[in-house]
Enzyme design. Structure first.
Site, mmCIF file in Angstrom:
data_model
loop_
_atom_site.group_PDB
_atom_site.id
_atom_site.type_symbol
_atom_site.label_atom_id
_atom_site.label_comp_id
_atom_site.label_asym_id
_atom_site.label_seq_id
_atom_site.Cartn_x
_atom_site.Cartn_y
_atom_site.Cartn_z
ATOM 1 N N TRP A 94 34.950 11.913 -30.766
ATOM 2 C CA TRP A 94 33.527 11.770 -30.428
ATOM 3 C C TRP A 94 32.883 13.166 -30.439
ATOM 4 O O TRP A 94 33.436 14.109 -29.851
ATOM 5 C CB TRP A 94 33.415 11.124 -29.041
ATOM 6 N N ASP B 236 40.284 9.512 -21.877
ATOM 7 C CA ASP B 236 38.879 9.138 -21.912
ATOM 8 C C ASP B 236 38.850 7.628 -22.128
ATOM 9 O O ASP B 236 39.253 7.138 -23.187
ATOM 10 C CB ASP B 236 38.172 9.869 -23.054
ATOM 11 N N LYS C 29 29.601 0.788 -21.672
ATOM 12 C CA LYS C 29 29.800 -0.264 -22.674
ATOM 13 C C LYS C 29 30.308 -1.553 -22.049
ATOM 14 O O LYS C 29 29.773 -2.618 -22.305
ATOM 15 C CB LYS C 29 30.800 0.177 -23.738
#
Ligand code: PGU
Length: 394
Positions: free
Chosen positions: A123, A204, A240
C-alpha cells in the site's frame, strides 16, 4: 459524499463523463454503485442515540476500554492465551493508518532495531508512515509478475538476509495491492524463519473478513504467530469490514512475552499518543463496541460482511467471464485467484492511462482495480476497456 483525498479520486471527481467509473479507492460500493452503511451499524447508532445516559466527555488517552478488549478478541481469538495471560496491550487509534503510525512511533523510540521490511509492492502509504515515524524502510520481495502470484523464494531469501531483530510488515490477509496471500503452510514457514532470526512481526489487518468472508479464517496468519508465545504488533482497521471509513476507528495491539512488559508498553504508548492527538474520538469506537459485545448484532454483522465479500467474489467471476467471452489475449485467471478487495491486473501504466482517457475508468497507475467498486452493469464497460487496452496499446 465527502471524497477521500486520494489522487485518483480527485481526477475522477473532475471528469464530467456520465460513464466514468472509479475503481481507484478501496471502498465498498453496492450493486447500484452506492456507498453502503451496514444495517447493523445503523442499528447500533440508533441504540447509542436513544441512550440518554451517554455523554461526550473525552475518552482516556488509549480510548474506550471495552472497544480495546473486544478488538483484541476479534483479531487474536476469544480463547487466545496471550489475552488470558494479560500479555496484550491494545490502544484505540485513528483507523488502520493511525494504528500503524502509533505503532511505528513507539518502535522508533523504544525498539532496538529501527529497520522495517515492507513487501514489494505494498500500500502506497506504508513507506511514508514508517519513515516519518523514524524507521528506516527496506523492502522484501513479495510479488512475482511472471506468475502473478507470490515470490515465496524471494520472500524467504530477503527475510533470511535481514538483520536479526528487524521489524517486518505483514499484511494479515488480502494483500494490498496484489490480492496475493501466502497459504497457511507458507505462513508457517515464514513464522519459523522469522522466529529463528528474531524478526518482529508487525501485522497490518485492514481487511479482516473481507478476504474469505470469515473473520476467523482471515485472522489465521496473525493467530499462528501469537500462538507461539512470541512478540508481535497488529494494526486493525474497521474502515472496510464495518464500513466505518470516515469514522476513523481502529486499534493497535502489542503482544508481549509477559504481563509486566505489556503494562509498561501501554505507558509508553500513552506517551506517544498524548502529544499527537491527546485522545481518540468516541463515536466510531462506541459503534464497534456495541456490535462486538452483543451476540445478535455480532451475528448480523458477520452476515453483512459475508455478503460484501461474496459480492466482490462474484465481480471477480463476472469480469473473468467477460474477458473470456471477448477472447481478450492473455491469461486472466489471476482475477479469480486473487482475493480481497483488489485485483492486480497486470495492466501497465500506459494501459491505465489509455483506459482513463478513452473509457473514463480510474484506477491506480500500477494497474490495481478495486473489485468492490464494480457492479454487474459496469463489468462490460471495464472488460471492453481492458480488451481495447491490451489489443491496442503496446
Ligand atoms: N492498510 C492497508 C493495507 C490499506 O489498504 C489501508 C487502506 C489501510 C491500512 C488504512 O486504512 P484506514 O482507512 O486508515 O483504516 N487502503 C485503501 C484506502 C485508500 C487510501 O489510500 O487512503 C486503499 O484504497 O488502498
Amino acid at each position: 459524499m465527502i471524497a477521500p483525498t486520494v489522487p485518483v479520486t480527485v481526477a475522477y471527481n473532475k471528469d464530467p463523463s456520465p460513464i466514468k467509473l472509479n475503481l481507484g479507492v478501496g471502498a465498498y460500493r453496492t450493486e447500484e454503485g452506492k456507498p453502503l452503511v451496514l444495517n447493523v451499524v445503523r442499528r447500533a447508532e440508533q441504540m447509542l442515540v436513544n441512550d440518554q445516559s451517554r455523554v461526550k466527555e473525552y475518552l482516556p488517552i488509549i480510548g474506550l476500554a471495552e472497544f480495546n478488549k473486544l478488538s483484541a478478541k476479534l483479531i487474536f481469538g476469544a480463547d487466545s492465551p496471550a489475552i488470558q495471560e494479560n500479555r496484550v496491550t491494545t490502544v484505540q487509534c485513528l483507523s488502520g493508518t493511525g494504528s500503524l503510525r502509533v505503532g511505528s512511533e513507539f518502535l522508533a523510540r523504544h525498539y532496538h532495531e529501527r529497520t522495517i521490511y515492507i513487501p514489494l509492492p505494498t500500500w502506497g502509504n506504508h513507506p511514508k508512515i514508517f519513515s516519518i515515524a523514524g524507521l528506516s524502510v527496506k523492502t522484501y520481495r513479495y510479488y512475482d509478475p511472471a506468475s502473478r502470484g507470490l515470490d515465496f523464494r524471494g520472500l524467504l531469501e530477503d527475510l533470511g538476509a535481514a538483520p536479526s531483530g528487524a521489524i517486518v510488515l505483514l499484511h494479515a490477509c488480502a494483500h494490498n495491492p496484489t490480492g496475493v496471500d501466502p497459504t497457511l503452510e507458507q505462513w508457517e514457514q515464514i513464522r519459523q524463519l522469522m522466529r529463528s532470526k528474531g524478526l518482529l512481526p508487525f501485522f497490518d489487518s485492514a481487511y479482516q473478513g473481507f478476504a474469505s468472508g470469515s473473520l476467523d479464517v482471515d485472522a489465521q496468519a496473525v493467530r499462528i504467530f501469537v500462538a507461539d508465545g512470541g512478540e508481535c504488533l497488529a494494526a486493525q482497521s474497521y474502515a472496510k469490514n464495518m464500513g466505518l471509513y470516515g469514522e476513523r476507528v481502529g486499534a493497535l495491539s502489542v503482544v508481549c512475552k509477559t504481563a509486566d512488559v505489556a503494562s509498561r508498553v501501554e505507558s509508553q504508548l500513552k506517551l506517544v499518543i498524548r502529544p499527537m492527538y491527546s485522545n481518540p474520538p468516541i463515536h466510531g469506537a462506541s459503534i464497534v463496541a456495541t456490535i462486538l459485545k452483543d451476540r445478535d448484532l455480532y451475528n448480523e454483522w458477520t452476515v453483512e460482511l459475508k455478503a460484501m465479500a461474496d459480492r466482490i467474489k462474484n465481480m471477480r467471476q463476472q469480469l473473468f467471464d467477460a474477458l473470456q467471452a471477448r477472447g481478450t489475449p492473455g491469461d486472466w485467471s489471476h482475477i479469480i485467484k486473487q482475493i480481497g478487495m483488489f485485483t492486480f491486473t497486470g495492466l501497465n501504466t500506459e494501459h491505465v492511462a489509455f483506459m482513463t482517457k478513452e473509457y473514463h475508468i480510474y484506477m491506480t497507475s500500477d494497474g490495481r482495480i478495486s473489485m468492490a467498486g464494480l457492479s454487474s452493469q459496469t463489468v462490460p464497460h471495464l472488460a471492453g476497456a481492458i480488451h481495447a487496452a491490451v489489443t491496442g496499446v503496446a
